[in-house]
Design a protein around this motif. Sequence first.
Motif, PDB file in Angstrom:
ATOM      1  N   GLN A 245     -19.078 -30.874 -17.697  1.00  0.00           N
ATOM      2  CA  GLN A 245     -17.831 -30.729 -16.968  1.00  0.00           C
ATOM      3  C   GLN A 245     -18.000 -29.880 -15.709  1.00  0.00           C
ATOM      4  N   LEU A 246     -19.092 -29.128 -15.623  1.00  0.00           N
ATOM      5  CA  LEU A 246     -19.365 -28.290 -14.458  1.00  0.00           C
ATOM      6  C   LEU A 246     -20.822 -28.469 -14.065  1.00  0.00           C
ATOM      7  N   VAL A 247     -21.046 -28.882 -12.796  1.00  0.00           N
ATOM      8  CA  VAL A 247     -22.395 -29.099 -12.280  1.00  0.00           C
ATOM      9  C   VAL A 247     -22.495 -28.367 -10.949  1.00  0.00           C
ATOM     10  N   ALA A 248     -23.614 -27.668 -10.703  1.00  0.00           N
ATOM     11  CA  ALA A 248     -23.821 -26.932  -9.460  1.00  0.00           C
ATOM     12  C   ALA A 248     -25.094 -27.419  -8.792  1.00  0.00           C
ATOM     13  N   ALA A 249     -25.055 -27.496  -7.458  1.00  0.00           N
ATOM     14  CA  ALA A 249     -26.211 -27.928  -6.682  1.00  0.00           C
ATOM     15  C   ALA A 249     -26.090 -27.365  -5.275  1.00  0.00           C
ATOM     16  N   PRO A 250     -27.205 -27.092  -4.592  1.00  0.00           N
ATOM     17  CA  PRO A 250     -27.156 -26.575  -3.226  1.00  0.00           C
ATOM     18  C   PRO A 250     -26.913 -27.687  -2.209  1.00  0.00           C
ATOM     19  N   VAL A 251     -26.507 -27.300  -1.034  1.00  0.00           N
ATOM     20  CA  VAL A 251     -26.301 -28.265   0.039  1.00  0.00           C
ATOM     21  C   VAL A 251     -27.627 -28.926   0.396  1.00  0.00           C
ATOM     22  N   GLU A 252     -27.519 -30.116   0.981  1.00  0.00           N
ATOM     23  CA  GLU A 252     -28.654 -30.925   1.418  1.00  0.00           C
ATOM     24  C   GLU A 252     -29.507 -31.445   0.267  1.00  0.00           C
ATOM     25  N   SER A 253     -28.983 -31.355  -0.968  1.00  0.00           N
ATOM     26  CA  SER A 253     -29.721 -31.894  -2.116  1.00  0.00           C
ATOM     27  C   SER A 253     -28.973 -33.122  -2.649  1.00  0.00           C
ATOM     28  N   HIS A 254     -29.589 -33.798  -3.617  1.00  0.00           N
ATOM     29  CA  HIS A 254     -28.941 -34.892  -4.332  1.00  0.00           C
ATOM     30  C   HIS A 254     -28.550 -34.381  -5.709  1.00  0.00           C
ATOM     31  N   VAL A 255     -27.422 -34.884  -6.259  1.00  0.00           N
ATOM     32  CA  VAL A 255     -26.991 -34.454  -7.580  1.00  0.00           C
ATOM     33  C   VAL A 255     -26.538 -35.675  -8.372  1.00  0.00           C
ATOM     34  N   LEU A 256     -26.811 -35.664  -9.671  1.00  0.00           N
ATOM     35  CA  LEU A 256     -26.457 -36.769 -10.564  1.00  0.00           C
ATOM     36  C   LEU A 256     -25.331 -36.324 -11.496  1.00  0.00           C
ATOM     37  N   LEU A 257     -24.252 -37.093 -11.521  1.00  0.00           N
ATOM     38  CA  LEU A 257     -23.131 -36.869 -12.433  1.00  0.00           C
ATOM     39  C   LEU A 257     -23.097 -38.024 -13.428  1.00  0.00           C
ATOM     40  N   GLN A 258     -22.786 -37.715 -14.702  1.00  0.00           N
ATOM     41  CA  GLN A 258     -22.828 -38.739 -15.741  1.00  0.00           C
ATOM     42  C   GLN A 258     -21.627 -38.648 -16.673  1.00  0.00           C
ATOM     43  N   CYS A 259     -21.198 -39.829 -17.151  1.00  0.00           N
ATOM     44  CA  CYS A 259     -20.143 -39.935 -18.157  1.00  0.00           C
ATOM     45  C   CYS A 259     -20.568 -40.961 -19.218  1.00  0.00           C
ATOM     46  N   ILE A 260     -20.006 -40.810 -20.416  1.00  0.00           N
ATOM     47  CA  ILE A 260     -20.215 -41.759 -21.503  1.00  0.00           C
ATOM     48  C   ILE A 260     -18.876 -42.418 -21.826  1.00  0.00           C
ATOM     49  N   VAL A 261     -18.869 -43.761 -21.865  1.00  0.00           N
ATOM     50  CA  VAL A 261     -17.654 -44.517 -22.156  1.00  0.00           C
ATOM     51  C   VAL A 261     -17.858 -45.321 -23.439  1.00  0.00           C
ATOM     52  N   GLU A 262     -16.885 -45.233 -24.364  1.00  0.00           N
ATOM     53  CA  GLU A 262     -16.841 -46.103 -25.535  1.00  0.00           C
ATOM     54  C   GLU A 262     -15.565 -46.934 -25.431  1.00  0.00           C
ATOM     55  N   ALA A 263     -15.706 -48.266 -25.510  1.00  0.00           N
ATOM     56  CA  ALA A 263     -14.550 -49.147 -25.389  1.00  0.00           C
ATOM     57  C   ALA A 263     -14.945 -50.559 -25.791  1.00  0.00           C
ATOM     58  N   PHE A 264     -13.951 -51.325 -26.264  1.00  0.00           N
ATOM     59  CA  PHE A 264     -14.118 -52.762 -26.498  1.00  0.00           C
ATOM     60  C   PHE A 264     -12.736 -53.399 -26.544  1.00  0.00           C
ATOM     61  N   PRO A 265     -12.524 -54.519 -25.845  1.00  0.00           N
ATOM     62  CA  PRO A 265     -13.524 -55.296 -25.098  1.00  0.00           C
ATOM     63  C   PRO A 265     -14.051 -54.561 -23.872  1.00  0.00           C
ATOM     64  N   THR A 266     -15.017 -55.180 -23.215  1.00  0.00           N
ATOM     65  CA  THR A 266     -15.712 -54.549 -22.092  1.00  0.00           C
ATOM     66  C   THR A 266     -14.718 -54.005 -21.072  1.00  0.00           C
ATOM     67  N   PRO A 267     -14.829 -52.713 -20.724  1.00  0.00           N
ATOM     68  CA  PRO A 267     -13.877 -52.100 -19.799  1.00  0.00           C
ATOM     69  C   PRO A 267     -14.312 -52.251 -18.342  1.00  0.00           C
ATOM     70  N   LEU A 268     -13.390 -51.896 -17.455  1.00  0.00           N
ATOM     71  CA  LEU A 268     -13.679 -51.794 -16.032  1.00  0.00           C
ATOM     72  C   LEU A 268     -13.844 -50.310 -15.716  1.00  0.00           C
ATOM     73  N   ASN A 269     -15.024 -49.913 -15.268  1.00  0.00           N
ATOM     74  CA  ASN A 269     -15.349 -48.510 -15.044  1.00  0.00           C
ATOM     75  C   ASN A 269     -15.437 -48.191 -13.550  1.00  0.00           C
ATOM     76  N   GLY A 270     -15.219 -46.916 -13.180  1.00  0.00           N
ATOM     77  CA  GLY A 270     -15.308 -46.531 -11.782  1.00  0.00           C
ATOM     78  C   GLY A 270     -15.320 -45.028 -11.597  1.00  0.00           C
ATOM     79  N   TRP A 271     -15.566 -44.608 -10.339  1.00  0.00           N
ATOM     80  CA  TRP A 271     -15.607 -43.195  -9.965  1.00  0.00           C
ATOM     81  C   TRP A 271     -14.606 -42.953  -8.828  1.00  0.00           C
ATOM     82  N   HIS A 272     -13.942 -41.768  -8.857  1.00  0.00           N
ATOM     83  CA  HIS A 272     -12.985 -41.388  -7.823  1.00  0.00           C
ATOM     84  C   HIS A 272     -13.197 -39.918  -7.455  1.00  0.00           C
ATOM     85  N   LYS A 273     -12.800 -39.582  -6.246  1.00  0.00           N
ATOM     86  CA  LYS A 273     -12.682 -38.172  -5.870  1.00  0.00           C
ATOM     87  C   LYS A 273     -11.341 -37.660  -6.383  1.00  0.00           C
TER      88      LYS A 273
END
Length: 411
Positions: A245-273
């Motif tokens: 729920q909390l990730v820290a990274a310095p400027v000019e770097s790349h960072v990976l954010l991850q989520c786990i979804v459980e659902a059926f039937p197949t869901p529509l997933n996405g990312w928002h600010k």
Amino acid sequence: MGYINLLGLKLLLNISLVVLLVNGHGTQTEAQPEFLAPLDNLTVTQGRDVSFTCVVNNLGQYRVAWIKSDSKAILAIHTHMVALNPRLSVTHNGHNTWKLHISHVQLNDSGSYMCQVNTDPMRHQSGNLDVVVPPDILNENEPNTLEGGVANEGGNVQLVCQATGVPEPAVQWRRENGKDIVVRTEGREKQVVKFVEGERLVLNQVQRTDMGGYLCIASNGVPPSVSKRFDVQVNFPPNVKAGNQLVAAPVESHVLLQCIVEAFPTPLNGWHKHDGMKLYEGEKYAISEEKLNAFTWQLNLTVKNLHKGDFGPYICSSINALGKSDARIRLQELHLPPKPTTTPTPYVPSTVKQPRRKQHYSTHGKGHEAGKGGNTFNRDTYIINHIQENDYLGSLTVHEVVMTNHKATFK
């Protein structure tokens, strides 16, 4: 098939007997026909060929006939076919052996067969033919029709598998890939088993973990056994959890954010600010998802070349016909202290004789001498993000910051 009845055979054989008596071949001193071996009882798989063998000594002028005992139908006299069945034939070796051949045996060929000689009284022997049929599974209640194979979580599923064959097949249910079958009762008690016997498999109060393939296997001792796959589907709304729920990274770097979804039937997933702006694949963002099993997905968002405006909340969301869910991840800036610098040692002219002093080593010397008398090193700072799996989620994220001789600060 066309047959003549047994009465006709008796009449034909009696005429032959009269001829023999007139010619003097039927006296009491003449050796009588005798069977050298009984007719075998045969078991054959449907579609195969089979034959009965009748061995008669001292036949003389008598005749051998083949009869289907249960219908009393005459099949053949000597090598002459009476039955109009192209699958039947009789062969004679020219001596004492007659064979009744049945090709491409069918189920209605089962029964008792008689090899008979027209003596008075008639002599005969019988053998039984058993036709067996490998198991077959009927195509009713196909799982693709969604009849009985789908339920909402907490509902019930009933699978039916009807099999035919001779003898009657036994039906057994097993789960695909050797998984356990969970049998629940109305009292919420459950039993975990490897297989269930019978044509019907009832799954009560199904859970998402019950999803997958179930195999109906029919066998009756006649190879081959057969199986049919049923697909059980359990519908439920999405459930989204953030790896961190909390990730820290310095400027000019790349960072990976991850989520786990459980659902059926197949869901529509996405990312928002946090302001609702939907994120798309491009130079700034790398978006992907990986299917972990029938109802679990891992969502990945990589934010590239971080700058001040990239920090803040990110939302991963999922929606299907039964509902929607989301999770929030806060991305914070990681402040690293600047690298320390060293001051060079002043140059001392060699023309001035200096008093001899005990030698000291510079903090910025080379080789093994460096650092013997100093207390500061030039060292790089490393930031490591580790992704590890969690038993409950299937994949959770652990974020570590590892540094040497420095302290990191979060804003």
